[in-house]
Motif scaffolding. Structure first.
Motif, PDB file in Angstrom:
ATOM      1  N   UNK A 164      52.777  36.259  34.211  1.00  0.00           N
ATOM      2  CA  UNK A 164      51.642  36.051  35.113  1.00  0.00           C
ATOM      3  C   UNK A 164      50.326  36.355  34.411  1.00  0.00           C
ATOM      4  N   UNK A 165      50.309  37.435  33.638  1.00  0.00           N
ATOM      5  CA  UNK A 165      49.085  37.818  32.926  1.00  0.00           C
ATOM      6  C   UNK A 165      48.714  36.779  31.877  1.00  0.00           C
ATOM      7  N   UNK A 166      49.713  36.274  31.147  1.00  0.00           N
ATOM      8  CA  UNK A 166      49.439  35.267  30.122  1.00  0.00           C
ATOM      9  C   UNK A 166      48.945  33.968  30.739  1.00  0.00           C
ATOM     10  N   UNK A 167      49.684  33.467  31.722  1.00  0.00           N
ATOM     11  CA  UNK A 167      49.284  32.218  32.359  1.00  0.00           C
ATOM     12  C   UNK A 167      47.940  32.332  33.059  1.00  0.00           C
ATOM     13  N   UNK A 168      47.730  33.441  33.770  1.00  0.00           N
ATOM     14  CA  UNK A 168      46.465  33.633  34.465  1.00  0.00           C
ATOM     15  C   UNK A 168      45.301  33.778  33.514  1.00  0.00           C
ATOM     16  N   UNK A 169      45.509  34.501  32.418  1.00  0.00           N
ATOM     17  CA  UNK A 169      44.439  34.659  31.430  1.00  0.00           C
ATOM     18  C   UNK A 169      44.029  33.331  30.822  1.00  0.00           C
ATOM     19  N   UNK A 170      45.007  32.491  30.499  1.00  0.00           N
ATOM     20  CA  UNK A 170      44.693  31.173  29.937  1.00  0.00           C
ATOM     21  C   UNK A 170      43.968  30.297  30.955  1.00  0.00           C
ATOM     22  N   UNK A 171      44.352  30.411  32.226  1.00  0.00           N
ATOM     23  CA  UNK A 171      43.661  29.651  33.274  1.00  0.00           C
ATOM     24  C   UNK A 171      42.193  30.058  33.369  1.00  0.00           C
ATOM     25  N   UNK A 172      41.930  31.354  33.328  1.00  0.00           N
ATOM     26  CA  UNK A 172      40.555  31.839  33.459  1.00  0.00           C
ATOM     27  C   UNK A 172      39.712  31.404  32.260  1.00  0.00           C
ATOM     28  N   UNK A 173      40.249  31.599  31.047  1.00  0.00           N
ATOM     29  CA  UNK A 173      39.509  31.200  29.850  1.00  0.00           C
ATOM     30  C   UNK A 173      39.267  29.695  29.856  1.00  0.00           C
ATOM     31  N   UNK A 174      40.310  28.921  30.194  1.00  0.00           N
ATOM     32  CA  UNK A 174      40.164  27.470  30.228  1.00  0.00           C
ATOM     33  C   UNK A 174      39.115  27.011  31.217  1.00  0.00           C
ATOM     34  N   UNK A 175      39.092  27.626  32.406  1.00  0.00           N
ATOM     35  CA  UNK A 175      38.098  27.253  33.413  1.00  0.00           C
ATOM     36  C   UNK A 175      36.690  27.566  32.937  1.00  0.00           C
ATOM     37  N   UNK A 176      36.505  28.698  32.283  1.00  0.00           N
ATOM     38  CA  UNK A 176      35.184  29.052  31.762  1.00  0.00           C
ATOM     39  C   UNK A 176      34.748  28.092  30.660  1.00  0.00           C
ATOM     40  N   UNK A 198      42.111  31.333  44.625  1.00  0.00           N
ATOM     41  CA  UNK A 198      41.335  31.952  45.692  1.00  0.00           C
ATOM     42  C   UNK A 198      40.224  32.863  45.172  1.00  0.00           C
ATOM     43  N   UNK A 199      40.495  33.622  44.098  1.00  0.00           N
ATOM     44  CA  UNK A 199      39.658  34.767  43.742  1.00  0.00           C
ATOM     45  C   UNK A 199      38.812  34.604  42.482  1.00  0.00           C
ATOM     46  N   UNK A 200      38.918  33.462  41.805  1.00  0.00           N
ATOM     47  CA  UNK A 200      38.137  33.267  40.592  1.00  0.00           C
ATOM     48  C   UNK A 200      36.643  33.470  40.857  1.00  0.00           C
ATOM     49  N   UNK A 201      36.148  32.889  41.938  1.00  0.00           N
ATOM     50  CA  UNK A 201      34.723  32.995  42.264  1.00  0.00           C
ATOM     51  C   UNK A 201      34.280  34.424  42.471  1.00  0.00           C
ATOM     52  N   UNK A 202      35.167  35.265  43.040  1.00  0.00           N
ATOM     53  CA  UNK A 202      34.835  36.673  43.261  1.00  0.00           C
ATOM     54  C   UNK A 202      34.543  37.363  41.942  1.00  0.00           C
ATOM     55  N   UNK A 203      35.447  37.214  40.974  1.00  0.00           N
ATOM     56  CA  UNK A 203      35.235  37.860  39.681  1.00  0.00           C
ATOM     57  C   UNK A 203      34.008  37.340  38.967  1.00  0.00           C
ATOM     58  N   UNK A 204      33.840  36.015  38.944  1.00  0.00           N
ATOM     59  CA  UNK A 204      32.711  35.424  38.223  1.00  0.00           C
ATOM     60  C   UNK A 204      31.383  35.793  38.861  1.00  0.00           C
ATOM     61  N   UNK A 205      31.338  35.853  40.181  1.00  0.00           N
ATOM     62  CA  UNK A 205      30.066  36.115  40.861  1.00  0.00           C
ATOM     63  C   UNK A 205      29.500  37.483  40.523  1.00  0.00           C
ATOM     64  N   UNK A 206      30.361  38.446  40.186  1.00  0.00           N
ATOM     65  CA  UNK A 206      29.888  39.793  39.876  1.00  0.00           C
ATOM     66  C   UNK A 206      29.761  40.055  38.384  1.00  0.00           C
ATOM     67  N   UNK A 207      30.642  39.495  37.580  1.00  0.00           N
ATOM     68  CA  UNK A 207      30.674  39.835  36.161  1.00  0.00           C
ATOM     69  C   UNK A 207      30.290  38.738  35.205  1.00  0.00           C
ATOM     70  N   UNK A 208      29.992  37.528  35.726  1.00  0.00           N
ATOM     71  CA  UNK A 208      29.717  36.438  34.810  1.00  0.00           C
ATOM     72  C   UNK A 208      30.962  36.090  34.006  1.00  0.00           C
ATOM     73  N   UNK A 209      30.841  35.254  32.981  1.00  0.00           N
ATOM     74  CA  UNK A 209      32.018  34.867  32.189  1.00  0.00           C
ATOM     75  C   UNK A 209      32.792  36.054  31.626  1.00  0.00           C
ATOM     76  N   UNK A 210      32.083  37.133  31.321  1.00  0.00           N
ATOM     77  CA  UNK A 210      32.749  38.295  30.716  1.00  0.00           C
ATOM     78  C   UNK A 210      33.643  39.043  31.694  1.00  0.00           C
ATOM     79  N   UNK A 211      33.681  38.601  32.946  1.00  0.00           N
ATOM     80  CA  UNK A 211      34.616  39.246  33.870  1.00  0.00           C
ATOM     81  C   UNK A 211      36.052  39.061  33.390  1.00  0.00           C
ATOM     82  N   UNK A 212      36.283  38.056  32.521  1.00  0.00           N
ATOM     83  CA  UNK A 212      37.622  37.851  31.976  1.00  0.00           C
ATOM     84  C   UNK A 212      38.138  39.107  31.272  1.00  0.00           C
ATOM     85  N   UNK A 213      37.269  39.868  30.659  1.00  0.00           N
ATOM     86  CA  UNK A 213      37.688  41.032  29.883  1.00  0.00           C
ATOM     87  C   UNK A 213      38.338  42.101  30.761  1.00  0.00           C
ATOM     88  N   UNK A 214      38.094  42.042  32.074  1.00  0.00           N
ATOM     89  CA  UNK A 214      38.777  42.980  32.968  1.00  0.00           C
ATOM     90  C   UNK A 214      40.246  42.598  33.139  1.00  0.00           C
TER      91      UNK A 214
END
Length: 515
Positions: A279-291, A58-74
């Protein structure tokens, strides 16, 4: 405010269930709920509340739209902050294995008033969060099969037909989850555990697909994209961090089911930490993989469509449908887990005589071992909240954002009083052991710095979540008042809470030992 320490639990010489019952009796309560949950079911309760497959979808687009790929670091930063909170929760869960965890922990650390408002904030937040999870079916089911679009043709949540259809789908889901919660905890735990297993398999499969279709390396997470424009990257990065803040909540659900868990003093602290970490590990890998796998980082589609854009680009139709079905399962168990946690919290407060109609809400069905009235009431309240989406989806989105503020405030009503008690010497009473004779989870000398870090993080995040940003609360610019939704809603919840505040002391009175 009195300092509190629990009586030492059994040494393991008695059967676990008997000792668990005696633990609960020492805290002033009878064993009414059925104690049948094991380690995996306890973990599943926390993992499914976070539900990374639902929330990141649901929320991947929210983070990316404001921070670009580096939003992952949050993401790792929010995890570290929340892990400090989780460590404190784990220490309390080992000593207070009672349903309604947030309410009881804050009550015993901060007194009756603090405990009541922590529970009140958490109930309101969980009702809205369950509604938000249920409405996510609209994002998934019509994409699997057009027959799920019962009203109109436009499936977008922002359209009138999409918003109305979302209420229909969400209401059907809430009827199912309410029924399951009324049937009994055994059915709930089986369904939840199967669903969590499906979600974990789906997350692993999705990560593998992303990494095997990578267009760029993992260093993409240091790319600021176009976020360096006005108002500056730091500001955009702070806003994009809200995505991680929205996702990583609810890990304390293992504590909510403590009275239904075998050896909760040992199991709940471990599963609280594990649910958040996994959750943090799986979610982090999902975000990096999508980018890494996104066809483009600059065409604007990643910001507007999020993960579905990446998935549609690299998966053929049958596999894409399978993944969407898995996401639908994740939405289902997420809604189930949140409603279960909310019903146990409501039951626990009612059992202490702290809610209107407490006598009815505190009744436990002798056959199913579940509090049916809280489950039904929460289901009805969730459906009522869903109806807001028919008139204006922006208002519903705002409510969803504000409920996260309420959750963080409830968390702080635990960590702040706990810090005060630590400064007075908590925990008292020497070494305590669980039902297997092992030492209870404790932070030891790290307790004070970890607690301070949790309080500072919580305070900063409440400010960040509540800041009156048009980008979050009024993206169309049509409702300027919505920018102040967070402080106004919190104020309204407090005012209503004061009106509902019960007179007298809660029953039973918290056990006080070792003062």
């Amino acid at each position: 405010m009195s300092s509190t320490t629990l009586p030492a639990p059994g040494s393991g010489s008695e059967p676990s269930s008997t000792t668990d019952h005696s633990d609960l009796a020492a805290l002033g309560y009878d064993q009414q709920l059925h104690r049948s949950l094991g380690k995996y079911a306890s973990f599943a309760a926390g993992f499914s509340f976070v539900s990374i497959l639902t929330t990141i979808f649901q929320l991947f687009g929210l983070g990316f739209s404001f921070g670009g790929p580096a939003f992952f670091l949050t993401w790792p930063l929010v995890f570290l902050g929340q892990f400090m909170v989780a460590l404190n929760f784990a220490e309390l869960a080992a000593r207070y294995p009672i349903s309604g965890a947030i309410y009881h922990w804050s009550r015993r650390m901060g007194g009756e008033l603090v405990g009541w408002f922590a529970g009140w904030f958490m109930i309101i937040a969980q009702i809205v969060t369950a509604s938000a999870a249920a409405i996510a079916l609209q994002v998934v089911l019509p994409s699997i099969w057009g027959g799920f679009q019962f009203i109109g043709e436009d499936t977008a949540l922002t359209s009138s037909s999409g918003a109305a259809n979302a209420v229909v789908l969400g209401s059907i889901l809430l009827v199912l989850t309410t029924t399951i919660n009324c049937i009994g905890v055994n059915w709930m735990s089986r369904i939840n555990s199967i669903g969590v297993t499906c979600e974990i398999v789906g997350v692993i499969a999705l990560v593998l697909v992303f990494f095997t279709h990578a267009e760029r390396g993992p260093q993409v997470v240091f790319d600021t994209g176009s976020a360096g424009a006005d108002p500056g990257y730091i500001g955009a990065w702070i806003i994009s961090g809200l995505m991680a803040a929205y996702v990583m909540v609810g890990f304390g659900s293992a504590g909510e089911l403590a009275e239904e868990t075998r050896n909760p003093r040992r199991v709940a602290p471990r599963t609280i930490r594990l649910a958040l970490s996994a959750s943090a590990l799986g979610g982090g890998l999902m975000i990096v993989g999508a980018l890494m796998a996104a066809p483009s980082l600059t065409d604007g589609q990643l910001a507007t469509q999020g993960l579905p854009y990446v998935i549609d680009s690299i998966l053929t139709s049958p596999w894409g449908k399978v993944l969407l079905i898995d996401v639908a399962i994740a939405v289902f168990i997420c809604t189930l887990a949140i409603q279960t946690a909310a019903s146990r919290l409501m039951f626990s407060m009612a059992r202490d005589g702290r809610l209107p109609a407490s006598a009815a809400l505190a009744k436990v069905n002798s056959r199913t071992g579940t509090p049916i009235a809280p489950s039904v009431l929460i289901g009805l309240a969730c459906v009522a909240i869903l109806a807001v989406n028919v008139g204006n989806s922006a208002i519903f989105t705002t409510l969803s954002s504000v409920c996260i503020v309420l959750i963080y405030l409830a968390y702080m009503m635990v960590t702040v009083p706990l810090l005060i008690q630590r400064l007075k010497g908590w925990p008292h009473g020497g070494v305590q052991k669980d039902n297997d004779g092992e030492k209870l989870f404790t932070l030891g000398r790290l307790g004070l710095p970890v607690n301070i870090a949790a309080v500072l993080y919580g305070g900063l995040m409440v400010i960040n979540l509540s800041w009156p940003r048009a980008e979050i609360f009024d993206p169309t610019g049509e409702f300027p008042l919505l920018r102040w939704a967070a402080p106004l809603t919190v104020l309204a919840v407090i005012v209503v809470g004061i009106a509902c505040l019960p007179h007298g002391k809660a029953h039973p009175k918290p056990v006080t030992i070792g003062a």
